[in-house]
Design an enzyme around this catalytic site. Structure first.
Site, PDB file in Angstrom:
ATOM      1  CE  LYS A  20       0.460   0.279  -4.295  1.00 27.62           C
ATOM      2  NZ  LYS A  20       1.574   0.871  -3.674  1.00 27.62           N
TER       3      LYS A  20
ATOM      4  CE  LYS B 169       1.713  -3.595  -3.444  1.00 30.83           C
ATOM      5  NZ  LYS B 169       2.265  -3.039  -2.405  1.00 30.83           N
TER       6      LYS B 169
ATOM      7  CG  ASP C  29       3.826  -0.416  -6.046  1.00 29.05           C
ATOM      8  OD1 ASP C  29       3.276  -1.140  -5.272  1.00 29.05           O
ATOM      9  OD2 ASP C  29       3.191   0.781  -5.328  1.00 29.05           O
TER      10      ASP C  29
ATOM     11  N   GLY D  95      -2.240   1.276   1.733  1.00 23.86           N
ATOM     12  CA  GLY D  95      -1.571   1.366   2.684  1.00 23.86           C
ATOM     13  C   GLY D  95      -2.748   1.185   3.792  1.00 23.86           C
TER      14      GLY D  95
ATOM     15  CD  GLU E 268      11.961  -3.555  -2.022  1.00 20.91           C
ATOM     16  OE1 GLU E 268      12.036  -4.771  -1.834  1.00 20.91           O
ATOM     17  OE2 GLU E 268      10.451  -3.477  -0.729  1.00 20.91           O
TER      18      GLU E 268
ATOM     19  CB  ILE F  12      -5.250   5.888   2.485  1.00 17.55           C
ATOM     20  CG1 ILE F  12      -4.285   6.789   2.883  1.00 17.55           C
ATOM     21  CG2 ILE F  12      -7.275   6.550   1.968  1.00 17.55           C
ATOM     22  CD1 ILE F  12      -3.751   7.365   1.411  1.00 17.55           C
TER      23      ILE F  12
ATOM     24  N   GLY G  83       3.789   0.833   5.371  1.00 17.06           N
ATOM     25  CA  GLY G  83       4.441   1.128   6.587  1.00 17.06           C
ATOM     26  C   GLY G  83       3.753  -0.357   7.675  1.00 17.06           C
TER      27      GLY G  83
ATOM     28  CD  GLU H  97      -9.422  -0.818   2.722  1.00 23.99           C
ATOM     29  OE1 GLU H  97     -10.912  -0.528   2.341  1.00 23.99           O
ATOM     30  OE2 GLU H  97      -8.622   0.657   1.720  1.00 23.99           O
TER      31      GLU H  97
ATOM     32  N   GLY I 289      15.580   2.933   3.922  1.00 27.12           N
ATOM     33  CA  GLY I 289      14.596   1.716   3.727  1.00 27.12           C
ATOM     34  C   GLY I 289      13.247   2.215   2.972  1.00 27.12           C
TER      35      GLY I 289
END
Ligand SMILES: NC(=O)c1ccc[n+]([C@@H]2O[C@H](COP(=O)([O-])OP(=O)(O)OC[C@H]3O[C@@H](n4cnc5c(N)ncnc54)[C@H](OP(=O)(O)O)[C@@H]3O)[C@@H](O)[C@H]2O)c1
Length: 431
Positions: free
Chosen positions: A206, A106, A202, A135, A191, A137, A303, A130, A188
């Site tokens: 996007k 991204k 982030d 992720g 980060e 979607i 994921g 994509e 997890g």
């Protein structure tokens, strides 16, 4: 000539690259059937060759980017390194070498997408991304294809799973930001250095990508107003809940005839709206189009397997074109350029939490400040009072007001002797 295989070169075999390699092997037969010939993982770039990479044969691993970028048997380069450099340079070199590129990056697409897409078009190759937003979607393809005839009016999204998980936990358990973050890290979901997520960086990348595609106007991440979630306290969740709201980190883009608005910040959203019910690591993107009306995209925004779903959709698209010997000519339509409105001019409703002296006449002074700044108050609720300190906590909800006016009013309130502390302010979104 009949193709024996379509060659894939992987840049990066981390969480996502490992997932891509695994699914290429696991679903080899179905993927080959879709394309008309097998997909073959030719080579994979890593930093550390010594580490074992399940799913990638040892002789396919390399630490030399040229082994991927200059291999004539590689038709499609899949970039899953992350970060700006060297990812951007490698994407450019792959395109220059006439290779198709699929990326989950991204940051690179948000900052350099229009230029890179123009480069891809010159070379008649594809650059698909994509996986860069949401992720698993499907978003980029529907924005470019199914929604192409619409003028989009608003995009309102929860597009960072880490922060949505933290906010959901704060709401559910009354945890502090610090405790909820530590838990997300232990699981997890966050980060070790959570800055990109919790500061909204982030989400801003996007949103810049979605707004650019949706509004046909270049929106750079630097033009996205950004506020993270670190200021939110357990009290804000409690009071918001009592008033019928959830608190979400929203990424919002709107356009009117003159300008685009693009911002990422925490917001109160009425509990009965679908977006308020998007919890945990899930993502959702709500779009309003002039033809289609309202759409809601919902699913897993991160994921390895969801992200691999998006990456392989792009790979299959390009592999089918390669197999048929077709040129790829994707157009990024940027024919509606508009300025991005400064945050000072944006209008929203506000939630304000103040700690004030518990004595007569204080409300009148506060009301006076709002009146002087042309802000109209929708409600004032006294929450808790601290008898020993003789202070009370009040929550004020405003009607729509200009950001600049509200910021000026907050400054004036902080200067009032009767105001002990401006506890917090959060914008309210009510679509
Ligand atoms: N994680 C998600 O859920 C998710 C979702 C959507 C999109 N994405 C995007 O997918 C991309 C990859 O994410 P990830 O989670 O897979 O990251 P990651 O686990 O950190 O993996 C990065 C991989 O790239 C390799 N690498 C990094 N820099 C390199 C360099 N300079 N030279 C050679 N190899 C290098 C690493 O090599 P070593 O293994 O040798 O260190 C590692 O294999 C990012 O752009 C991310 O934003 C991730």
């Amino acid at each position: 000539v009949e193709r024996r295989f379509i060659g894939i070169g992987l840049l990066g075999v981390g969480g996502i690259g490992g997932g891509v390699a695994a699914v290429l092997a696991e679903k080899a037969a179905a993927l080959a059937e879709h394309v008309g010939c097998p997909l073959e993982l030719r080579c994979a770039l890593v930093r550390d060759r010594a580490r074992s990479r399940p799913g990638v044969p040892d002789d396919r691993l390399t630490t030399d980017p040229e082994a991927v970028l200059a291999d004539p048997a590689v038709d499609i380069v899949v970039e899953v390194l992350g970060g700006e450099e060297p990812a951007r340079t490698y994407i450019e070199r792959a395109l220059a070498a006439g290779k198709h590129v699929v990326t989950a990056n991204k940051e690179v697409i948000a900052k350099f997408g229009p230029g890179l897409l123009a480069r891809a078009r010159e070379r008649q190759v594809g650059l698909l991304f994509e996986a860069s937003v949401g992720g698993g979607i499907p978003l980029i393809a529907p924005f470019r294809r199914e929604l192409a005839a619409n003028d989009l009016l608003t995009i309102e999204a929860i597009i960072n799973g880490t922060t949505n998980y933290i906010l959901t936990e704060m709401d559910r358990t009354g945890a502090s930001f610090g405790d909820a973050l530590a838990q997300a890290q232990a699981l997890g979901y966050a980060e070790p250095d959570p800055t990109n997520d919790v500061e909204g960086i982030d989400a801003a990348y996007k949103l810049a990508i979605l707004a650019t595609l949706g509004f046909h106007s270049p929106v750079h991440p630097d033009q996205v107003y950004r506020e993270g979630i670190t200021r939110l306290s357990e009290r804000d969740f409690r009071y918001a809940g009592e008033l019928g709201y959830a608190i979400k980190l929203l990424a919002i883009a709107k356009q009117d005839a003159e300008a685009i608005e693009a911002r990422v910040h925490p917001a109160l959203v009425a509990q009965d709206l679908p977006i308020a019910k998007v919890d945990g690591v899930f993502n959702a993107v709500q779009v309003d189009g002039d033809l289609v009306g309202r759409l809601l995209f919902f699913g897993r925004g991160a994921g390895p397997r969801p992200t691999t779903s998006a990456i392989l959709a792009d790979v299959l698209d390009l592999a089918s074109a390669v197999r048929r010997g077709q040129a790829v000519n994707h157009v990024l339509r940027l024919d509606r350029p508009k300025p991005v409105r400064s945050m000072a001019e944006v209008q929203t409703r506000f939630y304000l939490r103040l700690s004030v002296a518990d004595r007569p006449g204080v409300f009148a002074q506060i009301a006076q400040v709002f009146a002087e700044h042309q802000i109209s108050i929708a409600s004032v609720i006294q929450k808790e009072s601290d008898e020993s300190a003789q202070t009370a906590e009040i929550v004020i909800m405003t009607h729509r007001a200009r950001e600049a006016s509200v910021q000026a009013a907050l400054g004036a309130l902080a200067g009032l002797p009767a105001v002990v502390e401006v506890g917090n302010f959060v914008r309210v979104e009510s679509q």
